[in-house]
Write a protein that holds these residues in place. Structure first.
Motif, short mmCIF file in Angstrom:
data_model
loop_
_atom_site.label_atom_id
_atom_site.label_comp_id
_atom_site.label_asym_id
_atom_site.label_seq_id
_atom_site.Cartn_x
_atom_site.Cartn_y
_atom_site.Cartn_z
N PHE A 75 0.77 -1.16 -0.11
CA PHE A 75 0.00 -0.04 0.03
C PHE A 75 0.79 1.32 0.19
N LEU A 77 1.00 5.35 0.15
CA LEU A 77 0.21 6.51 0.19
C LEU A 77 0.85 7.75 0.13
N GLN A 90 -7.84 9.12 2.72
CA GLN A 90 -6.52 8.29 2.34
C GLN A 90 -5.97 7.54 3.67
N VAL A 91 -5.88 8.07 4.70
CA VAL A 91 -5.27 7.48 5.76
C VAL A 91 -6.39 6.37 6.47
N GLU A 93 -8.23 4.56 4.62
CA GLU A 93 -8.22 3.37 3.45
C GLU A 93 -7.06 2.74 4.03
N LEU A 94 -6.01 3.40 4.52
CA LEU A 94 -4.84 2.65 5.11
C LEU A 94 -4.87 1.94 6.26
N VAL A 110 3.25 -0.97 4.08
CA VAL A 110 3.01 0.24 3.73
C VAL A 110 3.89 1.40 3.82
N LEU A 112 4.42 5.27 3.30
CA LEU A 112 3.73 6.64 3.32
C LEU A 112 4.90 7.80 3.14
N LEU A 126 -3.96 7.86 11.50
CA LEU A 126 -2.60 7.20 11.71
C LEU A 126 -2.25 6.48 12.76
N SER A 129 -3.31 3.18 13.76
CA SER A 129 -2.34 2.01 13.38
C SER A 129 -1.12 1.59 13.95
N THR A 137 2.12 -6.56 9.69
CA THR A 137 2.25 -5.33 8.88
C THR A 137 3.55 -4.46 9.13
N LEU A 139 4.81 -0.71 8.66
CA LEU A 139 4.96 0.70 7.89
C LEU A 139 6.10 1.48 7.50
#
Ligand code: ZN
Length: 328
Positions: A75, A77, A90-91, A93-94, A110, A112, A126, A129, A137, A139
């Motif tokens: 992903f 972003l 957008q965040v 969706e993340l 992810v 970003l 964010l 998360s 996951t 980031l």
């Protein structure tokens, strides 16, 4: 996949070589040194299912999907338009992506960029998360200006500084990338790019040395009264305003510094040395301070993309610049 730059190799080995990966990394450092490539390489490394050594294999299903831009567990972003904020939608969706199960059964990653493009609401969305990481996951946040991030965002990431490469390393890379330039030309370019080799390359592609020569020539003619401020302002129609303001800000600063120190090694690039010295000798200091303050204020507006009448703005600049030398 794009190759890492030579100055990134030690950092890459350190990052990709970790035995255990963190849930979130913050790659921070000045723009124009390749943080994005580093993050993309790390993404590929984390997703590859047939890695040998640190580099992704480039062959497995995961690598192929990633190369095609269709990996379901990756992903990316970024702002929908360059220089615009990242929106809270957008965040969101993340955040949805983070709680899903990985479709290929491995990790999810992810990327970003830039993290400072999130406004407060987006950053708070964010944070959730970051606070409740989902096991598989990772980031990868990129920031060119980490001081603009919420401290709570920074503190929940493994912060990885990506410093500017040393001058020698940058110049040797530029020598390979731009062999058509002289050594002096490359040094000048790197100075114009504040030491960032990728920014130097980009500036070269934009014709920055030709633009600089045009501006320096114009300033010299202006001071000799061979050209009127309005005429010169018109002729600079195609030049980027931010570059112009960067240069005039720098010259004002060099003038002040020379007035204070009389140190000839601090006169900047050769093309303006004599002019800077001349203006330092002829201009009363309060006038230099005044134009510097004006320049810094206008530069903020230029960087903020305020709606400006550029010819009028440049004319105002040049009228002031032309009247620098003279009795207080
Ligand atoms: Zn692979």
């Amino acid at each position: 996949m794009a190759e890492l730059y030579p100055w990134q190799v030690p950092l890459w080995q350190q990052l990709a070589g970790r035995r255990q990966h963190a849930h979130a990394y913050l790659l921070q450092g000045p723009a124009g040194i390749g943080k994005r490539i580093l993050a993309e390489s790390l993404m590929a490394h984390l997703l590859c299912s047939a890695r040998s050594g640190l580099d992704a294999c480039g062959q497995c299903k995961s690598c192929q999907l990633l190369a095609a831009g269709t990996h379901p567990d990756s992903f990316v972003l970024e702002p929908e338009e360059a220089d615009k904020p990242i929106k809270i939608d957008q965040v969101r969706e993340l955040v949805d992506f983070v709680v899903q199960t990985a479709q290929l059964g491995g990790r999810k990653v992810v990327l970003l960029e830039p993290a400072e493009a999130m406004n407060l609401n987006a950053a708070n969305a964010l944070l959730k998360s970051l606070e409740e990481p989902s096991g598989d996951t990772v980031l990868l946040l990129i920031s060119h200006q980490p001081s603009r991030l919420l401290p709570t965002i920074r503190s929940r990431c493994v912060q990885q500084s990506c410093p500017l490469p040393g001058e020698e390393q940058s110049l040797s890379w530029l020598a390979q990338t731009l062999p058509e330039l002289s050594e002096e030309g490359r040094t000048e370019l790197l100075t114009l790019a504040s030491g960032s080799p990728l920014a130097a390359q980009r500036l070269h592609e934009q014709g920055v040395r030709e633009q600089r020569a045009q501006v320096v020539d114009g300033v010299k003619k202006l001071l000799k009264q061979q050209v009127a401020p309005s005429q010169l302002a018109e002729s600079w129609n195609a030049l980027p305003l931010n570059l112009l303001f960067d240069w005039f800000c720098e010259w004002a600063q060099l003038i002040l510094r020379y007035q204070l120190t009389h140190d000839e090694s601090g006169l900047g690039l050769t093309d303006m040395r004599k002019v800077v010295q001349y203006l330092a000798d002829k201009t009363p200091q309060p006038r230099v301070l005044a134009i510097q303050e004006w320049l810094l204020g206008q530069r903020q507006k230029v960087l903020g993309k305020a709606n400006l009448n550029r010819v009028l703005l440049l004319e105002a600049l040049l009228v002031q610049w032309a009247s620098l030398p003279g009795p207080g």
